[in-house]
Design an enzyme around this catalytic site. Structure first.
Site, PDB file in Angstrom:
ATOM      1  N   LYS A  25       0.809  -1.219  -0.101  1.00  0.00           N
ATOM      2  CA  LYS A  25      -0.031   0.013   0.274  1.00  0.00           C
ATOM      3  C   LYS A  25       0.679   1.274  -0.283  1.00  0.00           C
ATOM      4  CE  LYS A  25      -1.843   1.687   3.987  1.00  0.00           C
ATOM      5  NZ  LYS A  25      -1.556   3.092   4.160  1.00  0.00           N
ATOM      6  N   ARG A  95      -5.645   9.496   4.359  1.00  0.00           N
ATOM      7  CA  ARG A  95      -4.844  10.631   4.924  1.00  0.00           C
ATOM      8  C   ARG A  95      -3.512  10.564   4.080  1.00  0.00           C
ATOM      9  NH1 ARG A  95      -7.584   9.967   9.707  1.00  0.00           N
ATOM     10  NH2 ARG A  95      -8.165   7.969   8.749  1.00  0.00           N
ATOM     11  N   ARG A 124      -1.208  14.460  13.108  1.00  0.00           N
ATOM     12  CA  ARG A 124      -0.172  14.103  11.850  1.00  0.00           C
ATOM     13  C   ARG A 124       0.148  15.381  11.262  1.00  0.00           C
ATOM     14  NH1 ARG A 124      -1.809   8.170   9.312  1.00  0.00           N
ATOM     15  NH2 ARG A 124       0.397   8.017   8.944  1.00  0.00           N
ATOM     16  N   PRO A 125       0.857  16.052  11.734  1.00  0.00           N
ATOM     17  CA  PRO A 125       1.330  17.505  11.101  1.00  0.00           C
ATOM     18  C   PRO A 125       2.071  17.239   9.850  1.00  0.00           C
ATOM     19  CG  PRO A 125       2.859  17.017  13.013  1.00  0.00           C
ATOM     20  CD  PRO A 125       1.795  15.812  13.017  1.00  0.00           C
ATOM     21  N   ILE A 126       1.854  18.331   9.111  1.00  0.00           N
ATOM     22  CA  ILE A 126       2.508  17.984   7.640  1.00  0.00           C
ATOM     23  C   ILE A 126       3.364  19.391   7.471  1.00  0.00           C
ATOM     24  CG2 ILE A 126       0.559  16.897   6.403  1.00  0.00           C
ATOM     25  CD1 ILE A 126      -0.550  19.737   5.236  1.00  0.00           C
ATOM     26  N   ASP A 127       3.923  19.660   8.528  1.00  0.00           N
ATOM     27  CA  ASP A 127       4.868  21.023   8.633  1.00  0.00           C
ATOM     28  C   ASP A 127       6.065  20.815   7.913  1.00  0.00           C
ATOM     29  OD1 ASP A 127       5.070  19.331  10.727  1.00  0.00           O
ATOM     30  OD2 ASP A 127       6.696  20.638  11.804  1.00  0.00           O
ATOM     31  N   LEU A 128       6.511  19.772   8.044  1.00  0.00           N
ATOM     32  CA  LEU A 128       7.962  19.192   7.373  1.00  0.00           C
ATOM     33  C   LEU A 128       7.802  19.289   5.829  1.00  0.00           C
ATOM     34  CD1 LEU A 128       9.083  16.374   9.483  1.00  0.00           C
ATOM     35  CD2 LEU A 128       9.714  18.682   9.576  1.00  0.00           C
ATOM     36  N   ILE A 331       7.272   6.400  17.115  1.00  0.00           N
ATOM     37  CA  ILE A 331       6.979   7.218  15.898  1.00  0.00           C
ATOM     38  C   ILE A 331       5.556   7.995  16.206  1.00  0.00           C
ATOM     39  CG2 ILE A 331       6.658   7.160  13.363  1.00  0.00           C
ATOM     40  CD1 ILE A 331       9.161   5.930  14.234  1.00  0.00           C
ATOM     41  N   ARG A 401      -8.465  -0.616   4.149  1.00  0.00           N
ATOM     42  CA  ARG A 401      -7.587   0.402   3.331  1.00  0.00           C
ATOM     43  C   ARG A 401      -6.174  -0.382   3.242  1.00  0.00           C
ATOM     44  NH1 ARG A 401      -6.033   4.083   7.601  1.00  0.00           N
ATOM     45  NH2 ARG A 401      -4.567   4.710   5.752  1.00  0.00           N
TER      46      ARG A 401
HETATM   47  C1  UD1 Z   1       4.161   6.761   6.579  1.00  0.00           C
HETATM   48  C2  UD1 Z   1       3.239   5.451   6.313  1.00  0.00           C
HETATM   49  C3  UD1 Z   1       2.649   5.043   7.558  1.00  0.00           C
HETATM   50  C4  UD1 Z   1       3.775   4.504   8.580  1.00  0.00           C
HETATM   51  C5  UD1 Z   1       4.697   6.001   8.859  1.00  0.00           C
HETATM   52  C6  UD1 Z   1       5.961   5.657   9.614  1.00  0.00           C
HETATM   53  C7  UD1 Z   1       2.365   5.762   4.078  1.00  0.00           C
HETATM   54  C8  UD1 Z   1       1.211   6.218   3.137  1.00  0.00           C
HETATM   55  N1  UD1 Z   1       2.182   5.745   5.244  1.00  0.00           N
HETATM   56  O1  UD1 Z   1       3.299   7.846   6.914  1.00  0.00           O
HETATM   57  O2  UD1 Z   1       2.041   3.706   7.364  1.00  0.00           O
HETATM   58  O3  UD1 Z   1       3.321   4.300   9.999  1.00  0.00           O
HETATM   59  O4  UD1 Z   1       4.979   6.259   7.434  1.00  0.00           O
HETATM   60  O5  UD1 Z   1       6.409   4.609   9.277  1.00  0.00           O
HETATM   61  O6  UD1 Z   1       3.704   5.556   3.516  1.00  0.00           O
HETATM   62  N2  UD1 Z   1       5.757  14.230  11.157  1.00  0.00           N
HETATM   63  C9  UD1 Z   1       5.765  15.665  11.621  1.00  0.00           C
HETATM   64  N3  UD1 Z   1       5.769  16.518  10.570  1.00  0.00           N
HETATM   65  C10 UD1 Z   1       5.686  16.179   9.214  1.00  0.00           C
HETATM   66  C11 UD1 Z   1       5.383  15.062   8.866  1.00  0.00           C
HETATM   67  C12 UD1 Z   1       5.509  13.888   9.870  1.00  0.00           C
HETATM   68  O7  UD1 Z   1       5.831  16.124  12.705  1.00  0.00           O
HETATM   69  O8  UD1 Z   1       5.388  17.191   8.518  1.00  0.00           O
HETATM   70  C13 UD1 Z   1       5.737  13.369  12.269  1.00  0.00           C
HETATM   71  C14 UD1 Z   1       4.471  12.635  12.393  1.00  0.00           C
HETATM   72  O9  UD1 Z   1       3.487  13.030  12.970  1.00  0.00           O
HETATM   73  C15 UD1 Z   1       4.993  11.079  13.049  1.00  0.00           C
HETATM   74  C16 UD1 Z   1       6.490  11.109  12.556  1.00  0.00           C
HETATM   75  O10 UD1 Z   1       6.816  12.389  11.912  1.00  0.00           O
HETATM   76  O11 UD1 Z   1       5.091  11.135  14.204  1.00  0.00           O
HETATM   77  C17 UD1 Z   1       6.550   9.996  11.252  1.00  0.00           C
HETATM   78  O12 UD1 Z   1       5.484  10.318  10.292  1.00  0.00           O
HETATM   79  P1  UD1 Z   1       5.847  10.114   8.727  1.00  0.00           P
HETATM   80  O13 UD1 Z   1       7.145   9.363   8.412  1.00  0.00           O
HETATM   81  O14 UD1 Z   1       5.623  11.367   7.967  1.00  0.00           O
HETATM   82  O15 UD1 Z   1       4.517   9.144   8.269  1.00  0.00           O
HETATM   83  P2  UD1 Z   1       4.038   9.134   7.072  1.00  0.00           P
HETATM   84  O16 UD1 Z   1       4.287   9.442   5.956  1.00  0.00           O
HETATM   85  O17 UD1 Z   1       2.477  10.052   7.340  1.00  0.00           O
END
Ligand code: UD1
Length: 420
Positions: A25, A95, A124-128, A331, A401
């Site tokens: 997925k 998501r 699940r922020p997207i700030d990065l 995580i 999903r």
């Molecule tokens: C992806 C996977 C998910 C997996 C996760 C961690 C997909 C579709 N989903 O999710 O199944 O559980 O990796 O291996 O591939 N964070 C921030 N700011 C940001 C982005 C992330 O603080 O802008 C934090 C998140 O809140 C979380 C951590 O970073 O605590 C990891 O997130 P991330 O690696 O981005 O996971 P996803 O890409 O959402």
């Protein structure tokens, strides 16, 4: 009145035979988003039949792509992209729809989309993602839950140091950078196999990405991408879930169509639990003891550490071990919602912040439980397979999903599971 779908799992049956593991997925979603960057048709094989994949297809169609499905193969023709917006209802379906942001701005120079929905695993922020895209010259106006994005002339290559190796942010940057002007270097990039799969797809389309799978990924922008044929990698989390199902039921089970290199962090956990795991090529076999041993400590970490997505099913397995297992979730916040449901089935679990302590019990009992999220739902299915009596599981939209007809897969290897 409308009826709620349920899985009825009759516990206590051993699994046997061999099961094929579907495509990943978490690879299929970014690769499908990437198809919109091509001036032509891409043929993507091994796309699993999941509701998240269907949500990606709906987004691509809305953007103007023509898509045909033949079994697990999707042909995506993205010659005619007609819009740069994603409606709110499509963003909320999945998501990971945020991964379309990098692709849309890359192709169209603008994007309008809402924040991705829900808080399944805590915030699940997207700030990065946004900080990185701003570094590349994207102007982003965040208002009333919408992101209005535009590029002055071109996205530009940049040096992006991620403060955390976010999988989604790394993918979004790669998608934005592949057609940008100049070179982008991502440091502290995510190293997951799904990142390598995305890079392989983009490179086959004419992209210039090196270092994927390592901490530094370099993307030299190119003028144009063409379509290609690509096969999505096997789903390492689905494979791990089937291994836990075999382990908790004391079964011997074969898995085919796997990539064992992607399972190197989870195999030692099964060995510690007393299972014998053997593999050759793309096949694996697990033989499980009558009573599982506890796993001293499971710490979730970014790849190549133990995957957070495997934490819940492995916890289900630990509930029946002959001692105490400890989990540390590093995580996501709120990724222990399945623990409360496992308690209803007779498990003994204490959660304190990031830590969960699981005291193995003699028996689990069938109960009415609800999938709190995708992997938490899978954990309840795994527990149900070993419980005495019948488990009734609701919240199946979460499971759909990420697992291709879970009940058919499990029935094919001897489990008694039906959907009503
Ligand atoms: C992806 C996977 C998910 C997996 C996760 C961690 C997909 C579709 N989903 O999710 O199944 O559980 O990796 O291996 O591939 N964070 C921030 N700011 C940001 C982005 C992330 O603080 O802008 C934090 C998140 O809140 C979380 C951590 O970073 O605590 C990891 O997130 P991330 O690696 O981005 O996971 P996803 O890409 O959402």
């Amino acid at each position: 009145m409308f009826a709620v779908s349920k899985l009825i799992i009759e516990g206590g049956h051993k699994l046997e035979g061999e099961i094929s593991v579907h495509g990943a997925k978490n690879s299929a979603l970014p690769v499908l988003a990437a198809t919109m960057l091509c001036q032509g048709q891409s043929v993507i094989h091994n796309c699993p039949g999941l509701s998240d994949v269907e949500a990606s297809v709906r987004i691509l169609r809305h953007l103007g792509c023509k898509i045909q499905r033949d079994g697990s193969t999707l042909a995506v023709d993205s010659r005619n992209i007609v819009t740069c917006d994603i409606p709110d209802e499509l963003m909320r379906e999945m998501r990971s729809s945020i991964v379309f942001l990098g692709a849309i701005v890359s192709r169209m120079g603008c994007a309008r989309l809402s924040f991705p929905g829900g808080c399944e695993l805590g915030p699940r922020p997207i700030d990065l993602h946004l900080k990185a895209l701003r570094q590349m010259g994207l102007l982003i106006d965040e208002q009333h839950g919408y992101l209005d994005c535009k590029v002055k002339s071109h996205l530009k290559g940049a040096h992006i140091a991620l403060s955390f190796p976010s999988v989604g942010a790394t993918e979004n940057i790669m998608l934005a950078a592949v057609l940008a002007k100049g070179t982008t270097v991502i440091t502290n990039a995510a190293r997951e196999p799904e990142i390598i799969d995305l890079a392989n797809y983009l490179n086959a389309c004419g992209g210039k990405i090196t270092g994927a799978g390592g901490g530094v990924v370099t993307i030299d922008g190119v003028a144009q991408l063409h379509g290609t044929e690509h096969t999505v990698i096997p789903d390492r989390i689905a494979a791990t879930t089937f291994l836990t199902a075999a382990a908790i039921t004391g079964s011997k089970l074969g898995l085919k169509d796997i990539d064992v290199g992607h399972l190197s962090q989870v195999i030692p956990m099964f060995e510690e639990a007393g299972c014998i795991v053997r593999w050759e090529g793309a096949r694996m076999e697990i033989a499980s003891p009558r009573k599982l041993h506890p796993i001293k400590i499971v710490r979730t970490m970014p790849y190549p550490g133990f995957p957070t997505d495997a934490q819940a099913p492995v916890m289900a397995m630990a509930t029946l071990a002959s001692g105490t297992s400890v989990f540390v979730e590093n995580i996501f916040e709120s990724r222990y919602k399945h623990a409360g449901e496992l308690l209803r089935m007779g498990a003994n679990i204490k959660v304190e912040g990031k830590v969960a302590v699981v005291e193995g019990v003699q028996n689990l009992y069938g109960a009415q439980v609800e999938a709190p999220d995708l992997r938490g739902g899978a954990a309840l299915v795994v527990a149900g397979l070993a419980a005495e009596g019948a488990t009734q599981l609701t919240g199946l939209h979460h499971i759909d999903r990420g697992y291709e007809s879970m009940e058919h897969s499990l029935t094919s290897i001897g489990a008694k599971v039906r959907r009503i």
